[in-house]
Each structure stands twice: as C-alpha cells, then as structure tokens.
Design a protein around this motif. Structure first.
Motif, PDB file in Angstrom:
ATOM      1  N   LEU A 165       0.863  -1.173   0.000  1.00 23.82           N
ATOM      2  CA  LEU A 165       0.000   0.000   0.000  1.00 23.82           C
ATOM      3  C   LEU A 165       0.903   1.227   0.000  1.00 23.82           C
ATOM      4  CD1 LEU A 165      -2.973   1.002   0.340  1.00 23.82           C
ATOM      5  CD2 LEU A 165      -2.486   1.197   2.774  1.00 23.82           C
ATOM      6  N   ARG A 395      -7.987   2.114  -5.463  1.00 23.49           N
ATOM      7  CA  ARG A 395      -6.676   1.586  -5.062  1.00 23.49           C
ATOM      8  C   ARG A 395      -6.350   0.477  -6.028  1.00 23.49           C
ATOM      9  NH1 ARG A 395      -7.159   0.549   1.289  1.00 23.49           N
ATOM     10  NH2 ARG A 395      -7.085   2.710   1.964  1.00 23.49           N
ATOM     11  N   ALA A 418      -4.506   6.023  -7.377  1.00 23.60           N
ATOM     12  CA  ALA A 418      -4.129   4.615  -7.205  1.00 23.60           C
ATOM     13  C   ALA A 418      -2.665   4.458  -7.621  1.00 23.60           C
ATOM     14  CB  ALA A 418      -5.040   3.735  -8.049  1.00 23.60           C
TER      15      ALA A 418
END
Ligand code: UDP
Length: 493
Positions: A165, A395, A418
């Motif tokens: 992430l 994302r 993203a």
C-alpha cells in the motif's frame, strides 16, 4: 507439506521470436543471460510460493520458469502447504493488513503458527537445495523460510513481495513489524512499486514490475475475423454474417432493464464493432471504481441530452453514439465471493434507476469463467473493440488490465490516486490520469476530451504499446531479474 510443481508449458523463446515485433526483445533477453549462465550453471533457482493455481503469482510463474529454463538456467517451483487451515487465516490477515485493511492486532499464537508451518515446509527444501543455490520466496506466506534454511545452507536469498500500500496506516505498520524478523535476513527484496517498500528494506530493494505474456490467449494478436468471431461466438455482438465457428457453450450476459442478465446480444446488437466504446474490465470489487464510472458516464450522457453537445459535427456524433461497457466475471463463478456479488448487485440497482435512454448506452456484462481460454479471448476482443479503456480503481496494486490494453494500442483513462496505474501510464503520453476517480465531473470531462482528440488518441495508443514493450512484457521482467542476479555478490563473483 511442501510439494514441487511440474511446469510443462510447451512455449519456448523461439516461439516468441517467430513474431517480427518480438524478435528484438527475445534477443535482448538472451544477450542479458549470456554472461550469467556460467555463474549460475551449478546452481538451482528455487521459486517458492503458497499456491499452484489462482492469483497473479501462480499465473506468472509458469511462463517465468519455462523461459528461464529455456535460457539455460535450472529453475524449480515449490509450493508450501499445510493441513493447518489456521495458517492461511493468519497469512490472509497479514495480506489484508499490508493493503491497509483489518484489525492490526497480531498475537504471539499467530507468530507461533506462522513459524511452525514454515519450519515443517523448510524441511522439504532443506532436503533438496544445496549450498550456492538461489532461493526466491514470493509474498509473505513462506517468508520465514530463508532464515530457517540459512541455519544450515549457504543460499542467495531474495524476497519477492507482490503486494503493498502506498500509505502508512496502523494496519500496514502492524504487518510490517510482524514480518520484520523474517524479512531482514534476506539478501535482497523485490517490490512492484517504490511506494510499497518498508523502510527497513529500502537499502537493498529493487522494483520489478509485473508483466504480460504477449502470446497468451488474452494478449495475442487477433485478426479482424478472429476478433469478430470471438465477439459473436460469445454473444457480445450479433454475427454480421455466417461464421466458421459455433457459439461458445457459455455466453456473455448483459444486464437488462428488468434487473436480470440475458445473453448479451439477445435484445439486439450493442454496437461493439462500430461505435466508440469505453470499457472497464475488472473483478466486481468495490475498490475498482465501477460505480463512480457508471455515475460519471450516466451524468455525461444526461448533460449531453440537456443540450451540452459539441459544436464540432464529428465529435457531436461521437458523443451521441459512444457507449460504456462494464465487464467482469460471471456471478456464478464468484458465488464464494459475497463482496463481489454485493458490488455487482449495487451496480444493478444503480443501472435500474437510470433513464431508459441512458440505460441503452451502458452495458453491464458478465463474462463466463468456465473456460479460461474463452474468457481470455473475450477480454482480448473486448479490449480491442474499445476506443478507450478505463481503470477507475480507487486503489490498485498494479492493474494488469492497464498493461493488457496498452499492449493492444488502446489509450487508458485512469487516475493518479491509485499507485499501480501511475507506475504504468504517463499522463498525456499513454493516456490520461485524473486526480480523483470518484469525481463524476473530472471523469466525464476527461473522457469527452479524449474522445474529441482523435490525433491524441493515436499518439497515446502508440506510446502505450511501446511503453509495454519496454517495461511490462515478460522479456523486460526477466531482464530485470537477470540484472538483479548479476549484481548479487555471490553470483557476480
Ligand atoms: N479478468 C478476466 N476476466 C474478467 C475480469 C478480469 O480475465 O472477467 C482479468 C484481467 O484481464 C486481468 C486480471 O483479471 O488480467 C485482473 O488483474 P488486475 O491486476 O487488473 O487486478 P486484480 O484482479 O489482480 O486486482
């Protein structure tokens, strides 16, 4: 207990080199490999992951293993396994935490289970690996293996992490802290984006992007008749004439105004072969941004119907006839995925609430998954029938659908929010990146500008294909791996 996967793909580098546009890429890979071959001659490269099928890693490994072997390297693929289902619950939680989701509390019992299952699996590799071999561990599930094997064997160890992430949250912090003792023993780490590298690995980590196989069913060139044949055989278009091939057993289905799915061409042809088509193909996942895209397109059409037409005659026609396709896997194949079904249901409800005129311009399509080959051909043909491919993810780890469309010379509309899309698409070069995938206005305005810019679309399309050729084809990926091997002290010696 771990097991070894037989890889028996018939594909060879020579098969790729039969295609004029791939010759140079194959040669570049062979040239890169030459100086390394003597150094790796007596070593085996052990690829280790936790599943032989399903998911991106298992999808990519057979081609990687086959082509590395074809170059002259000794490569084996081992999958770790256990009867203890609790192990996969723990690793799934770690996976989700690395994506920023879930309860960050990991307790000592989780660590014990994580270690004990890996220790049982380490025995399998200890019996087969030899001093000097190379261990490439994929993703967190088998991460502790390197530390355990290094107790007795002198291995070159690389951790290939495919997830991450681009933000630090309590969830990601908990997962990275949990993994620290196992990750720090590796000689090198490989990630899919710089944003995913935890601070403690930053001094010895490399970026290697995921890649596509240009001869796979999903990405191989389709001739005109083949494209039309696939679309007609799968029910996505009405056959414009007699066809050599029969309809597929399972057809693509399109959502009707009644809220039910019917064979996609049942109520007539949607216009895939003639109209400007804007497409997104993804799993039905809330983070893929289907709903904001549907909303934006509906509002765009509404705005036009209320008099917002372009003054330019050609573009006005485009605005009138452009259509949106939102496609994803058949719900039957996602029965064990309640989240996916929920996302699809929400889209169905949203679609049913639209004005019938606008419904006509949007197709929500499910693609049957029973035959992976037919499904891949449908994705291939749909991407080729598109003027613009959208990946509106909120994302996205990487977004293979983007590379797939770019390879087919289709300009992309995605966003900078993203992480995956911005690794691939350069705004204004290969397509367009907007700031906010939830902004109906930004989406609609950018879509309209892209449709209006015929010359721009051609330039973006060409740039996109070159970029995939240079960075996101399997050859580029393997070159990166070979470069990494060459710089590791034991292999460089
Ligand atoms: N895909 C497919 N059929 C579908 C929907 C998606 O084959 O109905 C494929 C798509 O072409 C791509 C992959 O699934 O190869 C999705 O990968 P991506 O990296 O875009 O997203 P992920 O699903 O891994 O989050």
């Amino acid at each position: 207990m771990a097991f070894q996967v037989e890889v028996r793909s018939p594909i060879r580098l020579a098969d790729f080199a039969e295609f004029a546009h791939l010759v140079a890429a194959v040669q570049a890979l062979q040239t890169e490999a030459q100086p390394l071959l003597p150094k790796l001659a007596d070593r085996t490269i052990w690829m280790v992951n936790s599943t032989p099928t399903g998911g991106g890693v298992a999808e990519m490994l057979p081609t990687m293993v086959t082509l590395l072997r074809d170059l002259g390297l000794r490569v084996e693929w081992v999958v770790i396994d256990t009867e203890e289902r609790g192990f996969f619950d723990v690793t799934k939680r770690i996976h989700n935490l690395l994506h920023g989701q879930g309860d960050p509390r990991l307790v000592p019992a989780d660590r014990e289970l994580f270690e004990s299952v890996n220790r049982q699996n380490a025995a399998f590799l200890r019996a087969r690996a030899r001093d000097g071999d190379v261990l490439i561990v994929h993703d967190p599930q088998p991460l502790p293996l390197a530390g355990m094997l290094q107790e007795e064997l002198d291995l070159t160890t690389i951790w290939r992490c495919h997830i991450g992430l681009d933000d630090e949250t309590p969830a990601t912090r908990a997962a990275w802290e949990f993994l620290h003792p196992y990750a720090r023993v590796y000689e090198h780490a490989v990630f899919s984006a710089p944003e995913y590298i935890p601070h403690y690995l930053s001094s010895h980590a490399t970026i290697i992007y995921p890649a596509i196989d240009p001869l796979s069913f999903k990405n191989r060139e389709l001739g005109l008749h083949h494209t039309v044949g696939v679309l007609a055989n799968s029910g996505l278009t009405v056959a414009p004439g007699p066809l050599v091939t029969p309809p597929y057993e399972r057809l693509a289905e399109r959502l009707g105004p009644d809220g039910r799915f019917h064979p996609a061409n049942l109520t007539g042809d949607f216009g895939l072969l003639t109209r400007p088509i804007v497409t997104q193909i993804s799993r039905w996942d809330g983070l893929k941004g289907f709903e904001p895209l549907l909303d934006a397109f509906a509002r765009y059409k509404q705005r036009l119907l209320q008099g917002g037409w372009s003054d330019h005659p050609r573009h006005r026609i485009r605005q009138e006839i452009v259509r949106l396709v939102l496609a994803g896997p058949d719900p039957e194949s996602i029965q064990d995925d309640p989240e996916g079904q929920g996302v699809l249901n929400a889209l169905v409800e949203r679609y049913r609430s639209l004005d019938p005129l606008i419904q006509e311009s949007i197709a929500i399509v499910t693609l049957p998954m029973q035959s992976p080959e037919e499904n891949a051909y449908m994705v291939n043909a749909l991407q080729r029938a598109s003027s613009i491919v959208v990946q509106n993810s909120l994302r996205e780890g990487f977004g293979l659908t983007i590379a797939e469309a770019m390879w087919k010379r289709v300009p992309i509309l995605s966003n900078r929010q993203a992480c995956g899309p911005r690794q691939q698409v350069r705004d204004g070069v290969d397509g367009r990146l907007i700031a906010d995938p939830t902004s109906a206005r930004e989406l609609a305005d950018t879509l309209d500008a892209m449709l209006a810019d015929e010359a721009g679309r051609q330039v973006w399309a060409r740039n996109a294909q070159r970029r995939v050729y240079n960075r996101f084809l399997v050859f580029a990926q393997l070159c990166e791996w070979l470069r990494l091997f060459a710089q590791l002290p034991r292999l460089a010696a």
